[in-house]
Scaffold this motif. Structure first.
Motif, PDB file in Angstrom:
ATOM      1  N   PHE A 183       1.397   9.911   4.721  1.00  0.00           N
ATOM      2  CA  PHE A 183       0.534   9.884   3.537  1.00  0.00           C
ATOM      3  C   PHE A 183       0.593   8.501   2.908  1.00  0.00           C
ATOM      4  CE2 PHE A 183       4.679  11.509   2.375  1.00  0.00           C
ATOM      5  CZ  PHE A 183       5.003  10.819   1.225  1.00  0.00           C
ATOM      6  N   GLY A 184      -0.128   8.291   1.840  1.00  0.00           N
ATOM      7  CA  GLY A 184      -0.228   6.955   1.256  1.00  0.00           C
ATOM      8  C   GLY A 184       0.044   6.959  -0.237  1.00  0.00           C
ATOM      9  N   VAL A 185       0.583   5.837  -0.731  1.00  0.00           N
ATOM     10  CA  VAL A 185       0.855   5.652  -2.158  1.00  0.00           C
ATOM     11  C   VAL A 185       0.343   4.275  -2.563  1.00  0.00           C
ATOM     12  CG1 VAL A 185       2.594   5.582  -3.973  1.00  0.00           C
ATOM     13  CG2 VAL A 185       2.904   7.120  -2.031  1.00  0.00           C
ATOM     14  N   HIS A 186      -0.353   4.236  -3.680  1.00  0.00           N
ATOM     15  CA  HIS A 186      -0.900   2.981  -4.185  1.00  0.00           C
ATOM     16  C   HIS A 186      -0.653   2.910  -5.689  1.00  0.00           C
ATOM     17  CE1 HIS A 186      -3.588  -0.469  -4.582  1.00  0.00           C
ATOM     18  NE2 HIS A 186      -4.140   0.146  -5.602  1.00  0.00           N
ATOM     19  N   VAL A 187      -0.249   1.737  -6.174  1.00  0.00           N
ATOM     20  CA  VAL A 187      -0.056   1.516  -7.607  1.00  0.00           C
ATOM     21  C   VAL A 187      -0.942   0.367  -8.045  1.00  0.00           C
ATOM     22  CG1 VAL A 187       2.287   2.443  -7.719  1.00  0.00           C
ATOM     23  CG2 VAL A 187       1.954   0.045  -7.164  1.00  0.00           C
ATOM     24  N   GLU A 188      -1.447   0.479  -9.266  1.00  0.00           N
ATOM     25  CA  GLU A 188      -2.326  -0.534  -9.832  1.00  0.00           C
ATOM     26  C   GLU A 188      -2.285  -0.404 -11.351  1.00  0.00           C
ATOM     27  OE1 GLU A 188      -6.410   2.152  -9.569  1.00  0.00           O
ATOM     28  OE2 GLU A 188      -6.100   0.469  -8.212  1.00  0.00           O
ATOM     29  N   PRO A 189      -2.788  -1.406 -12.072  1.00  0.00           N
ATOM     30  CA  PRO A 189      -2.855  -1.266 -13.531  1.00  0.00           C
ATOM     31  C   PRO A 189      -3.770  -0.114 -13.930  1.00  0.00           C
ATOM     32  CG  PRO A 189      -3.081  -3.569 -12.885  1.00  0.00           C
ATOM     33  CD  PRO A 189      -3.151  -2.760 -11.626  1.00  0.00           C
ATOM     34  N   SER A 190      -3.320   0.644 -14.913  1.00  0.00           N
ATOM     35  CA  SER A 190      -4.077   1.802 -15.375  1.00  0.00           C
ATOM     36  C   SER A 190      -5.129   1.378 -16.393  1.00  0.00           C
ATOM     37  CB  SER A 190      -3.133   2.835 -15.995  1.00  0.00           C
ATOM     38  OG  SER A 190      -3.863   3.885 -16.599  1.00  0.00           O
TER      39      SER A 190
END
Length: 504
Positions: free
Chosen positions: A324-331
């Motif tokens: 599976f995949g996980v991505h983080v970015e500014p909210s």
């Protein structure tokens, strides 16, 4: 007697011969002097060149010695620091005249060999540390599961409210320790430690939320169109990943601010979107987080910081192993947005809610009215209070039975709970329609059963029968005897963990 002219002739001849000889000797001497002068000049020039060369060699020797000292005092320490912190630069040559020379190549060769030796030794030491931690965390995790089982057994044994409250607090603290030990073990290459059955994604998220302190701040919105579930082998890894991302969101936001979780369903999978209203992350922090979430093979414990932060690293290892995949970015809300994408082909399935209903603790999906799970709206947030028990991910939480209602007017009689036959009977379902084969890449779907027309509800309302204290006591005694009989029957079977796995 010899005449005077002859004597003069002989004298003139001798003088001429002597003059010729002297002239020849003079020429020879001059040539020798010129040769000697040329050799002397050449010797002086050679001597001067030798002196100059010796001076250059001495200066080059001193410069080489300075470069070696610079290598030992500056460049090697910079190299060791750069291997631990890649943003630290390594200083170059002290004298730029050595650039591209054999001396420069030799010094770079020394740096390369030292770098390889340090990397190999660091990898060996880190592998030994990970192996030690992996063995220790596996043992501690098994012991914590035994403690959890014992605490839950004690919760069913003792009826005193104060004891039950203390047991709930101890169970929650045990869950905190278990989560940290489990994440550390996953970073070191350990197996998550649990095998579950197929679980609804909404139940999984609620179970992951219940593992955290401050879970009452988490607000879950279920936007799934179908009863999407995660396959058994990926339930615990995804639960660990969602838990760590929620822990990061709760830790970096104010304790009075909520954390929003949205479950979305796409054409090729489902997503868990986590938004917090915290301090956010800088670009370099997001870049470092994405490197950890990529799940590289060369992860070292020294890269986790001091004190080590194993959340993103554990999620990255599970991402690499399970797909599976996980991505983080500014909210958009100023904090951090984390998205867990679960592909539908290998990791998702659709369960039949008629055969296996979803837990009442899971948030109600936003579907069209009349669906198979069309029930009264319930709040999606967890029960408030710091002492609520932790619910394992993927398992249906236990809902305590409602207490008997107490009448408003004083009197010895108590109002008994409504009888079971007073509840409306569920609608009977007809045979399901034939399912169409799903398109390539889409989630498998089951057609919802069409409800049969319900019987018209009776207009008359039953009145609550008031029972005497003796009758009420006999009913509760019968309930307690039935509970004890069930526990006795359960003890004859192999003990099971709270997640439903048989203990060996």
């Amino acid at each position: 007697m010899t005449s005077i002219p002859q004597a003069l002739l002989w004298c003139l001849s001798a003088g001429t011969a002597a003059a010729v000889v002297l002239a020849a000797l003079l020429v020879r001497v001059r040539k020798e002097r010129a040769g000697l002068r040329a050799r002397l000049t050449s010797a002086e020039e050679h001597n001067s060149a030798t002196l100059h060369s010796n001076t250059e060699l001495s200066a080059r020797l001193r410069a080489t010695e300075a470069e070696i000292r610079h290598l030992a005092e500056a460049r090697l320490p910079d190299l060791t620091m750069a291997l631990a912190h890649p943003h630290v630069p390594v200083r170059g040559l002290l004298d730029k005249r050595f650039g591209g020379s054999p001396t420069d190549e030799a010094l770079n060769g020394v740096l390369e060999q030292v770098s390889q030796a340090i990397t190999k030794e660091r990898t060996r030491v880190d592998s030994a540390a990970q192996s030690t931690l992996r063995g220790a965390t596996t043992t501690i995790q098994a012991l914590l599961y035994q403690v959890q089982t014992s605490l839950q057994t004690m919760q069913h044994t003792y009826d005193d409210p104060q004891i039950a409250q203390d047991l709930l607090e101890a169970d929650f603290l045990n869950e905190q320790a278990l989560r940290r030990v489990q994440a550390t073990g996953v970073v070191c290459g350990a197996w998550p430690g649990l095998t579950r059955e197929d679980s609804y994604l909404a139940e999984l998220v609620v179970g992951a939320t219940s593992r955290l302190r401050g879970y009452e701040r988490v607000q879950v919105s279920n936007q799934l169109r179908d009863p999407v579930a995660v396959v058994a082998r990926a339930v615990e890894p995804i639960a660990i990943t969602v838990t760590e991302l929620l822990a990061n969101a709760l830790h970096h936001s104010h304790r009075e601010l909520p954390v929003s979780v949205t479950l979305q369903q796409g054409s090729r999978g489902a997503s868990v979107i986590i938004d917090d209203y915290g301090v956010g992350m800088h670009d370099d922090e997001i870049k470092h987080a994405m490197e950890l979430l990529a799940g590289g093979d060369g992860l070292l414990l020294t890269q986790l910081g001091d004190p080590p932060r194993s959340g993103f690293a554990a999620a990255g290892q599970l991402v690499r192993q399970y797909g599976f995949g996980v991505h983080v970015e500014p909210s958009p809300y100023g904090g951090v947005r984390a998205v867990v994408y679960i592909p539908g082909d290998p990791l998702l399935t659709v369960l039949d809610e008629g055969a296996r209903p979803m837990s009442v603790m899971a948030p109600m999906p936003h579907r069209a009215p009349g669906g198979p799970r069309d029930r009264a709206a319930v709040p999606s947030t967890m029960p408030t209070g710091a002492n609520a028990p932790a619910t394992p991910a993927g398992a249906a939480p236990i809902v305590p039975p409602p207490a008997a209602a107490v009448p408003a007017q004083p009197g010895p009689a108590h109002a008994a709970p409504a009888p079971a036959h007073a509840a409306p009977a569920p609608a009977e379902f007809a045979a399901p329609e034939p399912a169409q084969p799903p398109a390539e890449g889409e989630l498998p779907r089951r057609r919802r059963r069409r409800p049969m027309p319900e019987q018209p509800a009776e207009s008359s309302t039953e009145t609550i029968n008031l029972r005497s204290p003796e009758e009420t006591g006999s009913r509760w005694a019968a309930l307690q005897r039935g509970t004890e009989t069930g526990r006795a029957a359960a003890q004859s079977e192999p003990p099971r963990s709270p997640e439903g796995n048989a203990q060996s």
